[in-house]
Design a protein around this motif. Structure first.
Motif, PDB file in Angstrom:
ATOM      1  N   GLY A 158       0.799  -1.214   0.000  1.00  0.00           N
ATOM      2  CA  GLY A 158       0.000   0.000   0.000  1.00  0.00           C
ATOM      3  C   GLY A 158       0.832   1.265   0.000  1.00  0.00           C
ATOM      4  O   GLY A 158       0.297   2.359  -0.139  1.00  0.00           O
ATOM      5  N   THR A 159       2.157   1.127   0.124  1.00  0.00           N
ATOM      6  CA  THR A 159       3.039   2.297   0.084  1.00  0.00           C
ATOM      7  C   THR A 159       3.493   2.526  -1.350  1.00  0.00           C
ATOM      8  O   THR A 159       3.379   1.647  -2.205  1.00  0.00           O
ATOM      9  CB  THR A 159       4.282   2.092   0.974  1.00  0.00           C
ATOM     10  N   ASP A 160       4.001   3.721  -1.607  1.00  0.00           N
ATOM     11  CA  ASP A 160       4.518   4.021  -2.940  1.00  0.00           C
ATOM     12  C   ASP A 160       5.625   3.044  -3.303  1.00  0.00           C
ATOM     13  O   ASP A 160       6.422   2.657  -2.444  1.00  0.00           O
ATOM     14  CB  ASP A 160       5.069   5.453  -3.005  1.00  0.00           C
ATOM     15  N   ARG A 161       5.660   2.685  -4.556  1.00  0.00           N
ATOM     16  CA  ARG A 161       6.699   1.771  -5.036  1.00  0.00           C
ATOM     17  C   ARG A 161       8.008   2.529  -5.244  1.00  0.00           C
ATOM     18  O   ARG A 161       8.016   3.677  -5.652  1.00  0.00           O
ATOM     19  CB  ARG A 161       6.273   1.129  -6.353  1.00  0.00           C
ATOM     20  N   SER A 162       9.087   1.834  -4.985  1.00  0.00           N
ATOM     21  CA  SER A 162      10.416   2.391  -5.229  1.00  0.00           C
ATOM     22  C   SER A 162      10.792   2.133  -6.681  1.00  0.00           C
ATOM     23  O   SER A 162      10.337   1.154  -7.288  1.00  0.00           O
ATOM     24  CB  SER A 162      11.451   1.726  -4.326  1.00  0.00           C
ATOM     25  N   ARG A 163      11.657   2.953  -7.203  1.00  0.00           N
ATOM     26  CA  ARG A 163      12.132   2.763  -8.566  1.00  0.00           C
ATOM     27  C   ARG A 163      12.839   1.407  -8.663  1.00  0.00           C
ATOM     28  O   ARG A 163      13.666   1.066  -7.817  1.00  0.00           O
ATOM     29  CB  ARG A 163      13.088   3.894  -8.924  1.00  0.00           C
ATOM     30  N   GLY A 164      12.495   0.635  -9.668  1.00  0.00           N
ATOM     31  CA  GLY A 164      13.132  -0.656  -9.880  1.00  0.00           C
ATOM     32  C   GLY A 164      12.693  -1.748  -8.914  1.00  0.00           C
ATOM     33  O   GLY A 164      13.352  -2.766  -8.803  1.00  0.00           O
ATOM     34  N   GLU A 165      11.587  -1.527  -8.235  1.00  0.00           N
ATOM     35  CA  GLU A 165      11.123  -2.497  -7.247  1.00  0.00           C
ATOM     36  C   GLU A 165      10.739  -3.834  -7.869  1.00  0.00           C
ATOM     37  O   GLU A 165      10.868  -4.874  -7.242  1.00  0.00           O
ATOM     38  CB  GLU A 165       9.923  -1.914  -6.492  1.00  0.00           C
ATOM     39  N   GLY A 166      10.248  -3.809  -9.060  1.00  0.00           N
ATOM     40  CA  GLY A 166       9.865  -5.053  -9.721  1.00  0.00           C
ATOM     41  C   GLY A 166       8.497  -5.542  -9.284  1.00  0.00           C
ATOM     42  O   GLY A 166       7.693  -4.799  -8.729  1.00  0.00           O
ATOM     43  N   LEU A 167       8.256  -6.804  -9.505  1.00  0.00           N
ATOM     44  CA  LEU A 167       6.988  -7.429  -9.172  1.00  0.00           C
ATOM     45  C   LEU A 167       6.763  -7.388  -7.667  1.00  0.00           C
ATOM     46  O   LEU A 167       7.627  -7.794  -6.896  1.00  0.00           O
ATOM     47  CB  LEU A 167       6.997  -8.885  -9.661  1.00  0.00           C
ATOM     48  N   ARG A 168       5.601  -6.906  -7.256  1.00  0.00           N
ATOM     49  CA  ARG A 168       5.272  -6.825  -5.827  1.00  0.00           C
ATOM     50  C   ARG A 168       4.362  -7.998  -5.474  1.00  0.00           C
ATOM     51  O   ARG A 168       3.317  -8.191  -6.074  1.00  0.00           O
ATOM     52  CB  ARG A 168       4.586  -5.501  -5.513  1.00  0.00           C
TER      53      ARG A 168
END
Length: 128
Positions: A9-19
């Motif tokens: 539910g938090t903002d995704r980080s750059r390059g995080e990939g598949l959550r």
């Protein structure tokens, strides 16, 4: 390539990939079609979430002794061959792709994802 341990539910980080959501239940009141767009998760994997009874134990753990009991019991659940193989797979994937796993809890230190972080590290995962 890495695996990140995140709060769903938090903002995704750059390059995080598949959550990957490692939670027992999907987010309340959110249409399934919006899980990814609202930064909950792309794939739901409840198989490595604590069992319902164990979740209650962890949420009620107010002392270090109670938390240690939760940790011990969650580790025992994850020692089940099916669950252990999933953790092995995630650890192996961390060497080939960017992925993230997570839960809703605000405080990681009192959440199963802190234990999952340790379990993945024990399996040689590359963790950010």
């Amino acid at each position: 390539m890495t695996i990140r341990i995140v709060r769903l539910g938090t903002d995704r980080s750059r390059g995080e990939g598949l959550r990957i959501g490692t939670v027992r239940r999907p987010p309340r009141g959110v249409p399934k079609s919006e899980y990814a767009s609202q930064n909950w998760y792309d794939v739901w994997l409840p198989n490595i979430a604590p069992s319902a009874d164990l979740m209650k134990l962890g949420q009620a753990a107010e002392t270090e002794k109670a938390w240690a009991a939760f940790v011990r019991k969650y580790r025992a659940e994850m020692a089940n061959p099916e669950k252990s193989r999933i953790l092995d797979l995630l650890a192996a994937l961390s060497h080939h792709a960017h992925i993230s796993v997570g839960c809703y809890c605000e405080n990681e230190t009192r959440c199963h994802r802190s234990i999952m972080r340790a379990l993945l590290a024990e399996r040689g995962a590359t963790i950010e």
